[in-house]
Scaffold this motif. Sequence first.
Motif, mmCIF file in Angstrom:
data_model
loop_
_atom_site.group_PDB
_atom_site.id
_atom_site.type_symbol
_atom_site.label_atom_id
_atom_site.label_comp_id
_atom_site.label_asym_id
_atom_site.label_seq_id
_atom_site.Cartn_x
_atom_site.Cartn_y
_atom_site.Cartn_z
ATOM 1 N N VAL A 26 0.641 -1.555 0.098
ATOM 2 C CA VAL A 26 -0.183 -0.406 0.125
ATOM 3 C C VAL A 26 1.015 1.252 -0.064
ATOM 4 N N TYR A 27 2.472 1.454 0.057
ATOM 5 C CA TYR A 27 2.912 2.050 1.090
ATOM 6 C C TYR A 27 4.294 2.797 -0.789
ATOM 7 N N GLU A 30 0.971 3.507 -3.876
ATOM 8 C CA GLU A 30 0.941 5.197 -3.396
ATOM 9 C C GLU A 30 -0.253 5.142 -3.969
ATOM 10 N N LEU A 31 -1.154 4.103 -2.972
ATOM 11 C CA LEU A 31 -2.858 4.184 -3.836
ATOM 12 C C LEU A 31 -3.554 5.497 -3.369
ATOM 13 N N SER A 32 -4.354 5.065 -3.889
ATOM 14 C CA SER A 32 -5.538 6.817 -2.763
ATOM 15 C C SER A 32 -5.836 6.366 -1.081
ATOM 16 N N GLY A 36 -5.926 2.770 0.149
ATOM 17 C CA GLY A 36 -5.865 1.906 0.637
ATOM 18 C C GLY A 36 -5.267 1.724 2.661
ATOM 19 N N ILE A 39 -8.166 -0.938 2.624
ATOM 20 C CA ILE A 39 -6.901 -2.980 2.843
ATOM 21 C C ILE A 39 -6.376 -2.889 3.770
ATOM 22 N N LEU A 40 -5.480 -1.887 3.881
ATOM 23 C CA LEU A 40 -4.873 -1.499 5.904
ATOM 24 C C LEU A 40 -5.928 -2.342 6.634
#
Length: 94
Positions: A26-27, A30-32, A36, A39-40
Motif C-alpha cells: 500500500v505504501y 501510493e494508493l489513494s 489504502g 486494504i490496511l
Amino acid sequence: MKELFPRKQVMGFIFSLVLTAVALAVYFFELSFAVGMTILLVTAFIQAAVQLVLFMHAGETDDKHSIYTNIYYGVIIGLVTIFGTLLTMVWGYV
C-alpha cells in the motif's frame, strides 16, 4: 516425525508475512487514501485473527465459546470507544 512438525504454525507465519507484504505494498504503490485504508484495515483484522487462532491458541481449548465471546465483547467495547471519541471530538456532536 511428521506429527512433530508445527505445520499450522509455519503456514500461519507465512500467511502473516504475506499479509505484511500486502500492507507494505500500500505504501509503495501510493494508493489513494480510501483504497489504502481499506486494504490496511482488512489485512489488520485478518492478521489479528491469525495471531489469535494460531499463535495464541484461542481455538484449542474445550471452552472455545467463552473465549470467542470475550474477544467479540472486547472488539465491541473498542469500537464503541473509538466511534464515541470520533463522535464527540471530531464530528462535533456533544
